[in-house]
Design a protein around this motif. Structure first.
Motif, PDB file in Angstrom:
ATOM      1  N   THR A 355       9.115  14.912 -12.558  1.00 17.10           N
ATOM      2  CA  THR A 355       8.464  13.663 -12.967  1.00 17.10           C
ATOM      3  C   THR A 355       9.011  12.540 -12.112  1.00 17.10           C
ATOM      4  OG1 THR A 355       8.367  14.516 -15.224  1.00 17.10           O
ATOM      5  CG2 THR A 355       7.922  12.175 -14.935  1.00 17.10           C
ATOM      6  N   ILE A 356       8.127  11.970 -11.300  1.00 14.31           N
ATOM      7  CA  ILE A 356       8.544  10.900 -10.389  1.00 14.31           C
ATOM      8  C   ILE A 356       7.659   9.691 -10.664  1.00 14.31           C
ATOM      9  CG2 ILE A 356       8.705  10.198  -7.953  1.00 14.31           C
ATOM     10  CD1 ILE A 356      10.579  12.432  -8.279  1.00 14.31           C
ATOM     11  N   LEU A 357       8.290   8.519 -10.705  1.00  9.54           N
ATOM     12  CA  LEU A 357       7.516   7.306 -10.950  1.00  9.54           C
ATOM     13  C   LEU A 357       6.924   6.786  -9.636  1.00  9.54           C
ATOM     14  CD1 LEU A 357       7.458   5.846 -13.757  1.00  9.54           C
ATOM     15  CD2 LEU A 357       8.807   4.070 -12.665  1.00  9.54           C
ATOM     16  N   MET A 358       5.650   6.421  -9.664  1.00  8.93           N
ATOM     17  CA  MET A 358       5.018   5.775  -8.510  1.00  8.93           C
ATOM     18  C   MET A 358       4.387   4.459  -8.990  1.00  8.93           C
ATOM     19  SD  MET A 358       5.499   7.460  -5.752  1.00  8.93           S
ATOM     20  CE  MET A 358       6.383   8.985  -5.414  1.00  8.93           C
ATOM     21  N   LEU A 359       3.947   3.648  -8.028  1.00 10.28           N
ATOM     22  CA  LEU A 359       3.422   2.327  -8.403  1.00 10.28           C
ATOM     23  C   LEU A 359       1.907   2.252  -8.214  1.00 10.28           C
ATOM     24  CD1 LEU A 359       6.036   0.028  -6.605  1.00 10.28           C
ATOM     25  CD2 LEU A 359       6.000   0.689  -9.024  1.00 10.28           C
ATOM     26  N   ARG A 360       1.258   1.620  -9.186  1.00 12.58           N
ATOM     27  CA  ARG A 360      -0.154   1.279  -9.041  1.00 12.58           C
ATOM     28  C   ARG A 360      -0.284  -0.147  -8.517  1.00 12.58           C
ATOM     29  NH1 ARG A 360      -3.126   5.148 -11.286  1.00 12.58           N
ATOM     30  NH2 ARG A 360      -2.355   5.780 -13.310  1.00 12.58           N
ATOM     31  N   SER A 361       0.658  -0.973  -8.951  1.00 10.87           N
ATOM     32  CA  SER A 361       0.770  -2.331  -8.426  1.00 10.87           C
ATOM     33  C   SER A 361       2.174  -2.797  -8.772  1.00 10.87           C
ATOM     34  CB  SER A 361      -0.287  -3.260  -9.058  1.00 10.87           C
ATOM     35  OG  SER A 361      -0.004  -3.421 -10.426  1.00 10.87           O
ATOM     36  N   HIS A 369       3.530  14.263 -11.211  1.00 11.97           N
ATOM     37  CA  HIS A 369       4.274  15.515 -11.402  1.00 11.97           C
ATOM     38  C   HIS A 369       4.219  16.407 -10.173  1.00 11.97           C
ATOM     39  CE1 HIS A 369       4.967  14.443 -15.537  1.00 11.97           C
ATOM     40  NE2 HIS A 369       3.693  14.090 -15.603  1.00 11.97           N
ATOM     41  N   GLU A 370       3.572  15.865  -9.146  1.00 11.22           N
ATOM     42  CA  GLU A 370       3.478  16.632  -7.916  1.00 11.22           C
ATOM     43  C   GLU A 370       3.628  15.672  -6.756  1.00 11.22           C
ATOM     44  OE1 GLU A 370       0.350  19.629  -5.874  1.00 11.22           O
ATOM     45  OE2 GLU A 370      -0.134  18.884  -7.877  1.00 11.22           O
ATOM     46  N   ILE A 371       4.389  16.082  -5.772  1.00 16.13           N
ATOM     47  CA  ILE A 371       4.570  15.242  -4.595  1.00 16.13           C
ATOM     48  C   ILE A 371       3.989  15.976  -3.395  1.00 16.13           C
ATOM     49  CG2 ILE A 371       6.300  14.287  -3.001  1.00 16.13           C
ATOM     50  CD1 ILE A 371       6.118  12.666  -5.533  1.00 16.13           C
ATOM     51  N   ARG A 372       3.076  15.314  -2.692  1.00 11.85           N
ATOM     52  CA  ARG A 372       2.511  15.935  -1.472  1.00 11.85           C
ATOM     53  C   ARG A 372       3.505  15.777  -0.339  1.00 11.85           C
ATOM     54  NH1 ARG A 372      -3.265  13.843  -0.218  1.00 11.85           N
ATOM     55  NH2 ARG A 372      -2.599  14.775   1.759  1.00 11.85           N
ATOM     56  N   ARG A 373       4.011  16.914   0.138  1.00 11.40           N
ATOM     57  CA  ARG A 373       5.058  16.859   1.170  1.00 11.40           C
ATOM     58  C   ARG A 373       4.565  16.162   2.435  1.00 11.40           C
ATOM     59  NH1 ARG A 373       6.971  18.517  -3.115  1.00 11.40           N
ATOM     60  NH2 ARG A 373       8.647  20.024  -3.247  1.00 11.40           N
ATOM     61  N   ASP A 374       3.281  16.420   2.831  1.00 10.99           N
ATOM     62  CA  ASP A 374       2.792  15.803   4.073  1.00 10.99           C
ATOM     63  C   ASP A 374       2.770  14.280   3.940  1.00 10.99           C
ATOM     64  OD1 ASP A 374       0.766  16.151   2.142  1.00 10.99           O
ATOM     65  OD2 ASP A 374      -0.817  15.950   3.645  1.00 10.99           O
ATOM     66  N   VAL A 375       2.372  13.781   2.771  1.00  7.16           N
ATOM     67  CA  VAL A 375       2.331  12.327   2.574  1.00  7.16           C
ATOM     68  C   VAL A 375       3.753  11.759   2.535  1.00  7.16           C
ATOM     69  CG1 VAL A 375       1.540  10.466   1.054  1.00  7.16           C
ATOM     70  CG2 VAL A 375       0.144  12.509   1.338  1.00  7.16           C
ATOM     71  N   MET A 376       4.673  12.509   1.922  1.00  8.66           N
ATOM     72  CA  MET A 376       6.064  12.042   1.865  1.00  8.66           C
ATOM     73  C   MET A 376       6.655  11.960   3.275  1.00  8.66           C
ATOM     74  SD  MET A 376       8.244  10.779  -0.101  1.00  8.66           S
ATOM     75  CE  MET A 376       7.870  11.073  -1.828  1.00  8.66           C
ATOM     76  N   ILE A 377       6.364  12.974   4.082  1.00 13.07           N
ATOM     77  CA  ILE A 377       6.908  12.973   5.451  1.00 13.07           C
ATOM     78  C   ILE A 377       6.285  11.820   6.251  1.00 13.07           C
ATOM     79  CG2 ILE A 377       6.942  14.294   7.624  1.00 13.07           C
ATOM     80  CD1 ILE A 377       7.291  16.820   5.837  1.00 13.07           C
ATOM     81  N   ARG A 378       5.002  11.578   6.038  1.00  7.94           N
ATOM     82  CA  ARG A 378       4.360  10.445   6.721  1.00  7.94           C
ATOM     83  C   ARG A 378       5.004   9.125   6.287  1.00  7.94           C
ATOM     84  NH1 ARG A 378      -1.202   8.690   6.609  1.00  7.94           N
ATOM     85  NH2 ARG A 378      -1.585   9.924   4.761  1.00  7.94           N
ATOM     86  N   SER A 379       5.320   9.035   5.003  1.00 12.80           N
ATOM     87  CA  SER A 379       5.951   7.815   4.485  1.00 12.80           C
ATOM     88  C   SER A 379       7.289   7.583   5.187  1.00 12.80           C
ATOM     89  CB  SER A 379       6.192   7.925   2.982  1.00 12.80           C
ATOM     90  OG  SER A 379       5.013   8.287   2.322  1.00 12.80           O
ATOM     91  N   ILE A 380       8.033   8.669   5.363  1.00 14.89           N
ATOM     92  CA  ILE A 380       9.346   8.562   6.021  1.00 14.89           C
ATOM     93  C   ILE A 380       9.162   8.057   7.454  1.00 14.89           C
ATOM     94  CG2 ILE A 380      11.293   9.938   6.909  1.00 14.89           C
ATOM     95  CD1 ILE A 380      11.048  11.641   4.312  1.00 14.89           C
ATOM     96  N   ARG A 381       8.140   8.563   8.138  1.00 19.45           N
ATOM     97  CA  ARG A 381       7.912   8.128   9.535  1.00 19.45           C
ATOM     98  C   ARG A 381       7.502   6.655   9.575  1.00 19.45           C
ATOM     99  NH1 ARG A 381       6.369  13.930  10.931  1.00 19.45           N
ATOM    100  NH2 ARG A 381       8.526  14.629  11.195  1.00 19.45           N
ATOM    101  N   VAL A 382       6.691   6.255   8.626  1.00 17.93           N
ATOM    102  CA  VAL A 382       6.283   4.838   8.573  1.00 17.93           C
ATOM    103  C   VAL A 382       7.521   3.956   8.412  1.00 17.93           C
ATOM    104  CG1 VAL A 382       5.095   3.117   7.132  1.00 17.93           C
ATOM    105  CG2 VAL A 382       3.938   5.247   7.733  1.00 17.93           C
TER     106      VAL A 382
END
Ligand SMILES: NC(=O)c1ccc[n+]([C@@H]2O[C@H](COP(=O)([O-])OP(=O)(O)OC[C@H]3O[C@@H](n4cnc5c(N)ncnc54)[C@H](O)[C@@H]3O)[C@@H](O)[C@H]2O)c1
Ligand SMILES: [Zn+2]
Length: 413
Positions: A355-361, A369-382
């Motif tokens: 369970t991970i908290l994310m923001l809507r605003s 309850h699920e983290i997309r690894r590709d999006v997480m890796i992209r976030s790290i690069r950003v």
């Protein structure tokens, strides 16, 4: 089958005071806090002091002894002040908890006595753990001396030390007897720790209070310039948000899997470990906030405007949003040196499903309850590119400022 359903209810209440000069003999707050009925003997207490605080306040042990002497009809210092290392060192080596246990035992403290812990979040966590486990719980008075401890860690009901290479692996949920925030301590705090503590206030704003986020933006320059009045306001609001959540969030002892106050913390805890604590908790939380904010944006939950505001506020407060350890070994999430492994470790620590908290605003979080690894890796690069660009801008600005001709002398009014 036969069953007796047992139900136990316990209410806890603890005051959080704001004062200055807590051990100045004329400040009666501590005296009144431990005062008992007139016919009883004085309350016994021991004091556990952060070495880092002592370095900047060398007269503190003598002041505490003087305070006890002046108020000897009400309180008695049952042992010399016990000094323990500051920072993660106190949580990494179990001998320091042993030392506190021994001091409690040697002083003959009972469950109506007090351990007064003075220090940063790490010392409060270790002393709190020792106090909670001696006699199954001695009264703990926390006197937090860092921004982070005053705006977050000292407010809560948790304590603990690190073990098996994991943060806070050993610990208990044990509300304190009282907390005393003394703003005067913050004046000696190194810049780095002054800044780091603000990240927990930003976290609280992001998950609870958009107006507070606006306020933090408006005070960024003052906070960087070490304006104590601005910091007091930030601490107070952050403390209230943390306290309110613990009191009314429905899960003070974290029995469920959702932990809103840990927004950004899955990677922060892992980064503290991966950097061998080169990164302090608050600094790691700043990176963790940047990461989950960027994920929220790239995954399509958070509007770009909000993302930009958040990602700009962190460096405006002197906080980095990227460290090299964040970008290492991302191709294998099972690699213990990859930050992605932190997701699994976080799930293990909480129990249940991820369970991970994310923001809507800003101010409006929700659980995923699920983290997309590709999006997480992209976030790290950003974040890597963002931090790089920020550093270049700063360097250019510095060079420009240094090469500017000096102000002509003596022409001003
Ligand atoms: N129990 C909780 O709910 C909770 C919540 C958040 C964080 N924490 C824990 O808190 C710890 C971090 O705490 P922190 O950010 O306060 O840092 P810290 O305790 O590591 O202290 C940072 C440094 O500042 C020094 N110091 C403390 N007060 C000072 C002062 N007034 N003047 C000069 N130096 C001073 C310390 O000796 C240390 O070297 C981490 O271990 C983290 O896990 C616990
Ligand atoms: Zn934290």
């Amino acid at each position: 089958m036969d069953v007796i359903r047992q139900r136990v209810r316990v209410d806890f209440e603890y005051p959080v005071y704001f004062t200055t000069g807590v051990v100045t003999p004329s400040n009666l707050l501590l005296r009144d806090l431990v005062a008992r009925a007139a016919d009883q003997t004085p309350s016994h207490l021991i004091a556990v002091l952060d070495q880092g605080v002592l370095d900047h306040h060398p007269h503190l042990p003598a002041q505490i002894a003087e305070y006890a002497t002046r108020h000897r009809t009400v309180l008695s210092l049952a042992a010399p002040v016990l000094v323990v290392p500051g920072g993660e060192a106190v949580k990494n080596d179990p001998r320091h908890v042993d030392d506190i246990h021994r001091a409690i035992n040697d002083a003959g403290l009972c469950r109506h006595s007090y351990v007064v812990a003075i220090g940063g979040g790490a010392v409060l966590d270790a002393a709190g753990y020792a106090a909670a486990t001696a006699h199954r719980g001695i009264r703990l008075i926390r006197i937090p001396t860092t921004v982070l401890a005053q705006d977050d860690s000292a407010m809560g009901v948790k304590n603990g030390i690190n073990a098996f290479g994991k943060k806070n692996y050993l610990g208990t949920f044990a509300p304190p007897f009282a907390v005393i925030n003394d703003v005067a301590f913050l004046q000696t705090l190194p810049d780095r720790h002054w800044r780091a503590g603000v990240s927990e206030a930003i976290k609280a704003a992001l998950i609870k209070d958009r107006a507070f986020f606006d306020f933090l933006e408006s005070q960024a320059a003052a906070l960087r310039a070490r304006d104590l009045v601005a910091m007091e306001q930030v601490i107070r609001r952050s403390a209230v948000l943390h306290l309110t959540h613990i009191a009314s969030g429905g899960d003070p002892f974290e029995l469920g899997s959702s932990r809103p106050l840990d927004f950004g913390h899955w990677s922060a805890h892992k980064l503290e470990q991966l950097t061998d604590h080169r990164l302090g908790h608050g600094e790691a939380v700043a990176v963790g906030i940047a990461l989950d904010t960027t994920y929220s944006y790239l995954a399509g939950f958070l509007p770009e405007d909000d993302w930009r505001r958040i990602i700009s506020l962190l460096p405006a407060l002197g906080l980095s949003v990227y460290v090299p350890e964040l970008g290492q070994n991302l191709d294998s999430e099972d690699d213990p040196t990859s930050v992605l492994r932190g997701l699994d470790e976080f799930r293990e620590h909480l129990g249940g499903s991820l369970t991970i908290l994310m923001l809507r605003s800003i101010g409006a979080p929700f659980d995923v309850h699920e983290i997309r690894r590709d999006v997480m890796i992209r976030s790290i690069r950003v974040l890597r590119d963002f931090e790089h660009a920020h550093r270049l801008r700063e360097e250019r600005h510095e060079r420009y400022t240094l090469s500017e001709p000096a102000e002509p002398q003596g022409t001003g009014g």
